[in-house]
Design an enzyme around this catalytic site. Structure first.
Site, PDB file in Angstrom:
ATOM      1  CB  CYS A 276      -5.271  -0.167  -6.263  1.00  0.00           C
ATOM      2  SG  CYS A 276      -3.859   0.005  -6.555  1.00  0.00           S
TER       3      CYS A 276
ATOM      4  CB  ALA B 246      -0.927  -0.032   1.179  1.00  0.00           C
TER       5      ALA B 246
ATOM      6  NE  ARG C   4      -1.630   7.450  -9.151  1.00  0.00           N
ATOM      7  CZ  ARG C   4      -1.037   6.455  -9.339  1.00  0.00           C
ATOM      8  NH1 ARG C   4      -0.970   5.634 -10.430  1.00  0.00           N
ATOM      9  NH2 ARG C   4      -0.256   5.891  -8.618  1.00  0.00           N
TER      10      ARG C   4
ATOM     11  CG  ASN D  21      -6.667  -3.701  -4.335  1.00  0.00           C
ATOM     12  OD1 ASN D  21      -6.313  -3.871  -3.250  1.00  0.00           O
ATOM     13  ND2 ASN D  21      -5.894  -3.535  -5.653  1.00  0.00           N
TER      14      ASN D  21
HETATM   15  C1  UDX Z   1      -4.462  -0.614  -1.855  1.00  0.00           C
HETATM   16  C2  UDX Z   1      -4.358  -2.162  -1.206  1.00  0.00           C
HETATM   17  O1  UDX Z   1      -4.467  -1.480   0.229  1.00  0.00           O
HETATM   18  C3  UDX Z   1      -3.057  -2.427  -1.485  1.00  0.00           C
HETATM   19  O2  UDX Z   1      -2.849  -3.856  -0.809  1.00  0.00           O
HETATM   20  C4  UDX Z   1      -3.080  -2.693  -2.856  1.00  0.00           C
HETATM   21  O3  UDX Z   1      -1.786  -3.215  -3.306  1.00  0.00           O
HETATM   22  C5  UDX Z   1      -3.296  -1.507  -3.799  1.00  0.00           C
HETATM   23  O4  UDX Z   1      -4.215  -0.845  -3.248  1.00  0.00           O
HETATM   24  P1  UDX Z   1      -3.460   1.779  -1.302  1.00  0.00           P
HETATM   25  O5  UDX Z   1      -4.290   2.263  -2.735  1.00  0.00           O
HETATM   26  O6  UDX Z   1      -2.191   2.185  -1.395  1.00  0.00           O
HETATM   27  O7  UDX Z   1      -3.264   0.162  -1.514  1.00  0.00           O
HETATM   28  O8  UDX Z   1      -4.052   2.307  -0.308  1.00  0.00           O
HETATM   29  P2  UDX Z   1      -5.021   1.956   1.061  1.00  0.00           P
HETATM   30  O9  UDX Z   1      -4.259   1.876   2.125  1.00  0.00           O
HETATM   31  O10 UDX Z   1      -5.662   0.495   0.910  1.00  0.00           O
HETATM   32  O11 UDX Z   1      -6.254   3.033   1.062  1.00  0.00           O
HETATM   33  C6  UDX Z   1      -7.057   3.147   0.000  1.00  0.00           C
HETATM   34  C7  UDX Z   1      -8.244   4.116   0.380  1.00  0.00           C
HETATM   35  O12 UDX Z   1      -9.238   3.709   1.449  1.00  0.00           O
HETATM   36  C8  UDX Z   1      -7.522   5.386   1.068  1.00  0.00           C
HETATM   37  O13 UDX Z   1      -8.166   6.675   0.297  1.00  0.00           O
HETATM   38  C9  UDX Z   1      -7.831   5.358   2.437  1.00  0.00           C
HETATM   39  O14 UDX Z   1      -7.719   6.639   3.140  1.00  0.00           O
HETATM   40  C10 UDX Z   1      -9.223   4.652   2.590  1.00  0.00           C
HETATM   41  N1  UDX Z   1      -9.473   3.797   3.696  1.00  0.00           N
HETATM   42  C11 UDX Z   1      -8.671   3.233   4.092  1.00  0.00           C
HETATM   43  C12 UDX Z   1     -10.675   4.222   4.316  1.00  0.00           C
HETATM   44  O15 UDX Z   1     -11.279   5.361   3.914  1.00  0.00           O
HETATM   45  N2  UDX Z   1     -10.754   3.406   5.795  1.00  0.00           N
HETATM   46  C13 UDX Z   1     -10.047   2.864   6.062  1.00  0.00           C
HETATM   47  O16 UDX Z   1     -10.558   1.907   7.025  1.00  0.00           O
HETATM   48  C14 UDX Z   1      -8.947   2.127   5.303  1.00  0.00           C
END
Ligand code: UDX
Length: 430
Positions: free
Chosen positions: A254, A146, A321, A202
């Site tokens: 993602c 992530a 993004r 995802n």
């Molecule tokens: C994600 C997956 O976690 C990762 O395993 C994959 O390889 C790529 O996609 P990433 O997009 O970097 O990673 O971010 P992530 O930490 O998953 O957060 C995604 C979104 O969800 C963010 O905007 C985050 O703020 C939001 N989120 C996450 C929430 O709103 N609440 C939560 O409890 C967790």
């Protein structure tokens, strides 16, 4: 690739990119990506067994490589069949063609980009059509890191996934990861399971965020507190505590893209009910962003000003993004409000270019500047800088402001301070 080079000094890693500016940046002291710990890893390996080179100089590296990772982007298609949902595989396909053109001797081709299930079939076809003399084994090795925690996730992964048909090729890649990852964390599967598992992983994560965000709306109606509900639900070991934080909506490169790809695959394989089920995860997310912006628009006076704190899609990254900030800012601008935005890492000019709505928008270089004379504050990213803000120090800037909209539930407002300055904090689901 930098972590592989760092952990496997005996493996030569060459990173090839067609974008010469990006390669120049990777070879400089100012890396093109902000990621905690990355600069140190690159520093250790670059010039030793890690090289960044332009595509024009990359032919020899392709000839000499035993394994080639395809790590190009797979954005959502904007035109043609499946536009708006299906993944655009044109970069993957042109990469495969280029590899086939220059490869001599057996190669392991590894899908590192997130790809729709059965893409390996298409890659195999392109490789064999363009090079009938070379043996190619295709593996799927999706990445689960992530952003913001990428180096930690790579150095101590919860699992590494390798899918493939040839046991020899699978084992060759297992040996690379086994240099620093415990063997029981390396999962090997068939090709199609590996490709689908990345999309599924995802989709499940995003689904949790949409589930809690859907309940945040019900909490607001009933007086329940979403963080308390999440704590109770998440303390069941069958559910687990992570990814249950209500927010203004998930973002990032993602989640939306991968769910859309999953939805398209389901439609393609004539499974409309399954497609509809996953589509709802995105619908709730879009609704959550609109709902949040709607609350601000309702209370801020016409042509009033809103300060946005945070443009990144999450903390510890300069990536915006699909960030909730993009939609929120556009909703506010469309409503005729003035927006002043601050983010500690995002380049405002790049953010502004990504908008399709213009209006009264500008950037601030500090929190204090953003808050000065504003009618409302909206916190959209959970940066520590915002969670540790001492609101007392900003009361003179906030004299026109009555509400702080906390889209991440990270602020605490001192009761006496709030009463004295007629300030309110409105969170998500509480
Ligand atoms: C994600 C997956 O976690 C990762 O395993 C994959 O390889 C790529 O996609 P990433 O997009 O970097 O990673 O971010 P992530 O930490 O998953 O957060 C995604 C979104 O969800 C963010 O905007 C985050 O703020 C939001 N989120 C996450 C929430 O709103 N609440 C939560 O409890 C967790």
């Amino acid at each position: 690739m930098a972590v592989i080079a760092d952990r496997c000094p005996q493996v030569q890693v060459t990173v090839i990119d067609m974008n010469t500016d990006r390669i120049a940046a990777w070879n400089s002291n100012s890396l093109p990506v902000y990621e905690p710990g990355l600069a140190e890893v690159v520093q250790r390996a670059r010039g030793r067994n890690l090289k960044f080179i332009n595509q024009a100089d990359g032919v020899q590296a392709i000839k000499e490589a035993d394994a080639i990772f395809i790590s190009v982007n797979t954005p959502t298609k904007t035109q043609g069949v499946g536009a708006g949902k299906a993944s655009d595989l044109s970069y993957v396909e042109s990469c495969a063609r280029w590899i086939a053109q220059h490869a001599a001797g057996p190669k392991i081709i590894i899908e590192k980009s997130t790809m729709p299930v059965r893409t390996a079939e298409r890659i195999k076809e392109i490789l064999s059509q363009n090079n009938s003399t070379t043996r190619f084994d295709i593996l799927s090795n999706p990445e689960f890191l992530a952003e913001g925690t990428a180096i930690r996730d790579l150095e101590k992964p919860e699992r590494v996934l390798i899918g493939g048909e040839s046991l020899e090729a699978v084992n060759a890649l297992v040996d690379v990861y086994a240099q620093w990852v415990k063997p029981d964390l390396i999962i090997t599967t068939g090709l199609w399971s590996a490709e689908l598992s990345k999309l599924a992983a995802n989709a499940f994560l995003a689904q949790r965020v949409s589930s809690i965000n859907s309940l945040s709306a019900l909490c607001e109606k009933t007086g329940a507190h979403v963080d308390e509900v999440a704590k109770v639900v998440g303390s069941d070991s069958r559910v687990g505590p992570k990814f249950l934080k209500a927010s203004v909506g998930f973002g990032g490169s993602c989640f939306k893209k991968d769910i859309l790809s999953l939805v398209y695959l389901c439609e393609f394989y004539s499974l409309p009910e399954v497609a509809h089920y996953w589509q709802q995860v995105i619908e709730i997310n879009e609704w959550q962003k609109k709902r949040f912006a709607g609350k601000i628009i309702e209370t801020v006076p016409a042509h009033g000003r809103v300060a946005i704190l945070g443009l990144a899609f999450k903390k510890e990254t300069n990536d915006f993004r699909e960030s909730a900030a993009i939609d929120i800012v556009q909703y506010l601008l469309k409503a005729g409000l003035e927006v002043i935005a601050y983010d500690p890492k995002v380049k405002f000019g790049d953010f502004e270019k990504s908008l399709t709505t213009s209006g009264n928008l500008r950037s601030a270089s500090t929190v204090s500047e953003a808050l000065d004379g504003t009618n409302a504050v909206a916190i959209l990213t959970e940066w520590e800088e915002f969670s540790s803000l001492d609101w007392k120090g900003f009361t003179s800037q906030l004299r026109n402001c009555s509400i702080i909209y906390d889209g991440r539930n990270i602020t605490r407002m001192d009761e006496t301070l709030a009463q004295k300055h007629n300030l309110r904090r409105i969170g998500v689901g509480n």
